[in-house]
Design a protein around this motif. Structure first.
Motif, PDB file in Angstrom:
ATOM      1  N   VAL A 146      46.702  47.948  27.753  1.00 49.98           N
ATOM      2  CA  VAL A 146      45.241  48.074  27.748  1.00 49.98           C
ATOM      3  C   VAL A 146      44.617  46.867  27.052  1.00 49.98           C
ATOM      4  O   VAL A 146      43.667  46.264  27.559  1.00 49.98           O
ATOM      5  N   ASP A 147      45.157  46.489  25.893  1.00 52.95           N
ATOM      6  CA  ASP A 147      44.624  45.330  25.163  1.00 52.95           C
ATOM      7  C   ASP A 147      44.718  44.055  25.996  1.00 52.95           C
ATOM      8  O   ASP A 147      43.765  43.260  26.039  1.00 52.95           O
ATOM      9  N   ALA A 148      45.859  43.852  26.646  1.00 54.05           N
ATOM     10  CA  ALA A 148      46.035  42.649  27.473  1.00 54.05           C
ATOM     11  C   ALA A 148      45.031  42.625  28.611  1.00 54.05           C
ATOM     12  O   ALA A 148      44.434  41.582  28.914  1.00 54.05           O
ATOM     13  N   PHE A 149      44.808  43.757  29.243  1.00 59.10           N
ATOM     14  CA  PHE A 149      43.843  43.861  30.339  1.00 59.10           C
ATOM     15  C   PHE A 149      42.423  43.564  29.850  1.00 59.10           C
ATOM     16  O   PHE A 149      41.687  42.797  30.464  1.00 59.10           O
ATOM     17  N   LEU A 150      42.042  44.163  28.733  1.00 54.17           N
ATOM     18  CA  LEU A 150      40.666  44.043  28.250  1.00 54.17           C
ATOM     19  C   LEU A 150      40.339  42.681  27.660  1.00 54.17           C
ATOM     20  O   LEU A 150      39.172  42.275  27.662  1.00 54.17           O
ATOM     21  N   THR A 151      41.327  41.977  27.160  1.00 52.91           N
ATOM     22  CA  THR A 151      41.048  40.678  26.542  1.00 52.91           C
ATOM     23  C   THR A 151      41.166  39.512  27.512  1.00 52.91           C
ATOM     24  O   THR A 151      40.664  38.425  27.230  1.00 52.91           O
ATOM     25  N   ALA A 152      41.795  39.724  28.649  1.00 54.25           N
ATOM     26  CA  ALA A 152      41.944  38.648  29.642  1.00 54.25           C
ATOM     27  C   ALA A 152      40.622  38.438  30.372  1.00 54.25           C
ATOM     28  O   ALA A 152      39.837  39.359  30.570  1.00 54.25           O
ATOM     29  N   GLN A 153      40.394  37.208  30.781  1.00 58.74           N
ATOM     30  CA  GLN A 153      39.182  36.841  31.511  1.00 58.74           C
ATOM     31  C   GLN A 153      39.559  36.282  32.879  1.00 58.74           C
ATOM     32  O   GLN A 153      40.546  35.549  32.998  1.00 58.74           O
ATOM     33  N   PHE A 154      38.756  36.605  33.876  1.00 58.63           N
ATOM     34  CA  PHE A 154      38.971  36.059  35.212  1.00 58.63           C
ATOM     35  C   PHE A 154      38.831  34.542  35.165  1.00 58.63           C
ATOM     36  O   PHE A 154      37.868  34.010  34.610  1.00 58.63           O
ATOM     37  N   GLU A 155      39.790  33.827  35.734  1.00 60.63           N
ATOM     38  CA  GLU A 155      39.812  32.368  35.679  1.00 60.63           C
ATOM     39  C   GLU A 155      38.978  31.702  36.759  1.00 60.63           C
ATOM     40  O   GLU A 155      38.686  30.508  36.672  1.00 60.63           O
ATOM     41  N   GLY A 156      38.599  32.437  37.794  1.00 63.05           N
ATOM     42  CA  GLY A 156      37.807  31.835  38.864  1.00 63.05           C
ATOM     43  C   GLY A 156      38.585  30.760  39.597  1.00 63.05           C
ATOM     44  O   GLY A 156      39.783  30.874  39.814  1.00 63.05           O
ATOM     45  N   GLY A 157      37.912  29.672  39.981  1.00 59.62           N
ATOM     46  CA  GLY A 157      38.566  28.568  40.670  1.00 59.62           C
ATOM     47  C   GLY A 157      39.249  29.019  41.946  1.00 59.62           C
ATOM     48  O   GLY A 157      38.673  29.761  42.744  1.00 59.62           O
ATOM     49  N   ARG A 158      40.477  28.576  42.125  1.00 65.34           N
ATOM     50  CA  ARG A 158      41.218  28.925  43.345  1.00 65.34           C
ATOM     51  C   ARG A 158      41.408  30.433  43.475  1.00 65.34           C
ATOM     52  O   ARG A 158      41.524  30.962  44.583  1.00 65.34           O
ATOM     53  N   HIS A 159      41.390  31.139  42.357  1.00 68.40           N
ATOM     54  CA  HIS A 159      41.555  32.588  42.389  1.00 68.40           C
ATOM     55  C   HIS A 159      40.317  33.279  42.964  1.00 68.40           C
ATOM     56  O   HIS A 159      40.429  34.315  43.613  1.00 68.40           O
ATOM     57  N   ALA A 160      39.146  32.696  42.747  1.00 68.87           N
ATOM     58  CA  ALA A 160      37.914  33.279  43.278  1.00 68.87           C
ATOM     59  C   ALA A 160      37.950  33.331  44.803  1.00 68.87           C
ATOM     60  O   ALA A 160      37.549  34.324  45.412  1.00 68.87           O
ATOM     61  N   ALA A 161      38.443  32.282  45.414  1.00 68.58           N
ATOM     62  CA  ALA A 161      38.533  32.263  46.880  1.00 68.58           C
ATOM     63  C   ALA A 161      39.480  33.359  47.376  1.00 68.58           C
ATOM     64  O   ALA A 161      39.219  33.986  48.408  1.00 68.58           O
ATOM     65  N   ARG A 162      40.532  33.608  46.644  1.00 62.33           N
ATOM     66  CA  ARG A 162      41.496  34.643  47.046  1.00 62.33           C
ATOM     67  C   ARG A 162      40.917  36.038  46.861  1.00 62.33           C
ATOM     68  O   ARG A 162      41.148  36.927  47.690  1.00 62.33           O
ATOM     69  N   VAL A 163      40.160  36.229  45.792  1.00 60.46           N
ATOM     70  CA  VAL A 163      39.503  37.521  45.590  1.00 60.46           C
ATOM     71  C   VAL A 163      38.486  37.749  46.699  1.00 60.46           C
ATOM     72  O   VAL A 163      38.371  38.860  47.226  1.00 60.46           O
ATOM     73  N   GLU A 164      37.765  36.710  47.094  1.00 57.76           N
ATOM     74  CA  GLU A 164      36.827  36.835  48.208  1.00 57.76           C
ATOM     75  C   GLU A 164      37.557  37.225  49.489  1.00 57.76           C
ATOM     76  O   GLU A 164      37.045  38.020  50.283  1.00 57.76           O
ATOM     77  N   MET A 165      38.759  36.678  49.701  1.00 56.03           N
ATOM     78  CA  MET A 165      39.539  37.062  50.879  1.00 56.03           C
ATOM     79  C   MET A 165      39.888  38.547  50.837  1.00 56.03           C
ATOM     80  O   MET A 165      39.847  39.225  51.865  1.00 56.03           O
ATOM     81  N   ILE A 166      40.237  39.059  49.664  1.00 49.63           N
ATOM     82  CA  ILE A 166      40.541  40.477  49.513  1.00 49.63           C
ATOM     83  C   ILE A 166      39.292  41.295  49.848  1.00 49.63           C
ATOM     84  O   ILE A 166      39.363  42.293  50.576  1.00 49.63           O
ATOM     85  N   GLN A 167      38.147  40.859  49.346  1.00 49.58           N
ATOM     86  CA  GLN A 167      36.897  41.587  49.583  1.00 49.58           C
ATOM     87  C   GLN A 167      36.534  41.655  51.065  1.00 49.58           C
ATOM     88  O   GLN A 167      35.955  42.640  51.518  1.00 49.58           O
ATOM     89  N   THR A 168      36.877  40.633  51.834  1.00 52.67           N
ATOM     90  CA  THR A 168      36.564  40.649  53.264  1.00 52.67           C
ATOM     91  C   THR A 168      37.393  41.686  54.012  1.00 52.67           C
ATOM     92  O   THR A 168      37.042  42.065  55.134  1.00 52.67           O
ATOM     93  N   LEU A 169      38.483  42.142  53.406  1.00 49.02           N
ATOM     94  CA  LEU A 169      39.311  43.167  54.039  1.00 49.02           C
ATOM     95  C   LEU A 169      38.719  44.569  53.918  1.00 49.02           C
ATOM     96  O   LEU A 169      39.143  45.482  54.608  1.00 49.02           O
ATOM     97  N   GLU A 170      37.748  44.730  53.016  1.00 47.40           N
ATOM     98  CA  GLU A 170      37.157  46.048  52.783  1.00 47.40           C
ATOM     99  C   GLU A 170      36.294  46.464  53.955  1.00 47.40           C
ATOM    100  O   GLU A 170      35.604  45.647  54.557  1.00 47.40           O
ATOM    101  N   MET A 171      36.312  47.717  54.235  1.00 49.02           N
ATOM    102  CA  MET A 171      35.495  48.262  55.331  1.00 49.02           C
ATOM    103  C   MET A 171      34.305  48.972  54.778  1.00 49.02           C
ATOM    104  O   MET A 171      34.273  49.516  53.770  1.00 49.02           O
TER     105      MET A 171
END
Length: 149
Positions: free
Chosen positions: A124-149
């Motif tokens: 829980v601590d590791a999850f709550l203290t980590a921050q989204f890095e963005g960058g190349r990861h943001a494009a991949r998260v956007e790809m995941i979001q496009t899969l949603e119906m």
């Protein structure tokens, strides 16, 4: 308390005690715990608890969600059916950090028959203290979001 500090917690009947321990822990860290899980050991289906918590995160009512069931898998699968949810099962701190840093996960799932209390709190601590890095990861998260119906 702002929405940014609200975390919804839910579980099935197998994880009530661990959920309550996590609620106390996150409150001590300055978060507001919104506990919507069952309070009795009577058998209850994990899909409804995963969905209920996921809807609070997806609506913006809560910043994050923490789910628990025997393995963490079933409740995570239910949560991930809700549009806007990125939930991962974590049994170690490395994975908990990575799902935040690389996948911008907004929910965490833990299996109470797989990890003990001390490790669960570290996850829980590791999850709550980590921050989204963005960058190349943001494009991949956007790809995941496009899969949603």
């Amino acid at each position: 308390m702002t929405i940014d500090k609200r975390i919804v917690l839910s579980s099935d009947h197998s994880a009530i005690q661990m959920r309550q321990v996590i609620a106390v822990h996150i409150k001590a860290l300055g978060w507001q715990a919104i506990d919507i899980g069952p309070m009795t050991a009577e058998s209850t289906p994990y899909p409804k608890h995963g969905e209920g918590a996921a809807r609070l995160v997806a609506s913006g009512d809560c910043r994050f969600g923490i789910l628990l069931c025997g393995t963490g898998q079933g409740i995570m699968m239910a949560a991930n059916k809700v549009k806007g949810i990125r939930c991962g099962v974590c049994m170690d701190t490395f994975s908990a950090r990575m799902i935040r840093q690389h996948n911008d996960a907004n929910m965490l799932s833990i299996g109470v028959r797989v990890v003990g209390e001390g490790l669960a709190l570290d996850i829980v601590d590791a999850f709550l203290t980590a921050q989204f890095e963005g960058g190349r990861h943001a494009a991949r998260v956007e790809m995941i979001q496009t899969l949603e119906m």
